[in-house]
Design an enzyme around this catalytic site. Sequence first.
Site, PDB file in Angstrom:
ATOM      1  N   CYS A 104       0.892  -1.163   0.000  1.00 49.45           N
ATOM      2  CA  CYS A 104       0.000   0.000   0.000  1.00 49.45           C
ATOM      3  C   CYS A 104       0.923   1.203   0.000  1.00 49.45           C
ATOM      4  O   CYS A 104       1.495   1.537   1.032  1.00 49.45           O
ATOM      5  CB  CYS A 104      -0.930   0.012   1.200  1.00 49.45           C
ATOM      6  SG  CYS A 104      -2.049   1.435   1.184  1.00 49.45           S
ATOM      7  N   CYS A 107      -0.343   4.187   2.469  1.00 46.79           N
ATOM      8  CA  CYS A 107      -0.437   4.004   3.930  1.00 46.79           C
ATOM      9  C   CYS A 107      -0.074   2.562   4.256  1.00 46.79           C
ATOM     10  O   CYS A 107       1.040   2.139   4.011  1.00 46.79           O
ATOM     11  CB  CYS A 107      -1.816   4.400   4.447  1.00 46.79           C
ATOM     12  SG  CYS A 107      -3.181   3.569   3.616  1.00 46.79           S
ATOM     13  N   SER A 108      -1.019   1.796   4.815  1.00 45.14           N
ATOM     14  CA  SER A 108      -0.712   0.401   5.163  1.00 45.14           C
ATOM     15  C   SER A 108      -1.931  -0.496   5.003  1.00 45.14           C
ATOM     16  O   SER A 108      -2.074  -1.490   5.696  1.00 45.14           O
ATOM     17  CB  SER A 108      -0.195   0.323   6.602  1.00 45.14           C
ATOM     18  OG  SER A 108      -1.178   0.808   7.499  1.00 45.14           O
ATOM     19  N   CYS A 109      -2.823  -0.146   4.088  1.00 44.87           N
ATOM     20  CA  CYS A 109      -4.025  -0.961   3.867  1.00 44.87           C
ATOM     21  C   CYS A 109      -3.646  -2.351   3.383  1.00 44.87           C
ATOM     22  O   CYS A 109      -2.709  -2.520   2.616  1.00 44.87           O
ATOM     23  CB  CYS A 109      -4.929  -0.307   2.827  1.00 44.87           C
ATOM     24  SG  CYS A 109      -5.683   1.221   3.379  1.00 44.87           S
TER      25      CYS A 109
END
Length: 199
Positions: A104, A107-109
């Site tokens: 991602c 972000c960190s999805c």
Amino acid sequence: MSTSVPTTDTSTPGQRARALLKVMQDKGMVPDGYIEQLTDLMENQWDPANGARVVARAWVDDDYRRLLLEDGTAACAEYGYTGPQGEYIVALEDTPTVKNVIVCSLCSCTNWPVLGLPPEWYKSFEFRARLVREGRTVLRELGTELPPSVQVCVWDTSAESRYLVLPQRPAGSEHLDEEALRRLVTKDVLIGVALPVVR
């Protein structure tokens, strides 16, 4: 005339979060049991063992494999792996010439119900930035050496696509049953930075 000197906030992020939660609870904005349910979801229900179960079944059940590749959301929903971050699941099939890996970049999805919460390194700016530019090098640094004939495909998770890597079933696993196959599939394998190995 008096002047006030602004004070520096020395509270920790945890203290600020608890204070915000208390204010919201006092205003009736947080339903009873909500925090406990969310904590249970994150700590116990979102688990890479879920993804391992999906992959192992796809390795032994051709009909399920086809469903997973055609509609990953429906295939994962057969096991109840749905909910936040579990929408729009897309399974990426590794082949002898293609190695898929997910990131991602913003972000960190990721696909929480099937992969669990993302590891710290997955959230790091360095991983997110470098994987897109130099995927093969990053995989090598993480211990996955690929032959030059294998193309590395990097897939950027978004609000419309939550990915799951379907790795190739490893050589030497022909004698293993579905339960044993699950143990070969780790979170790193599901993200695509590692390969399942028969030990």
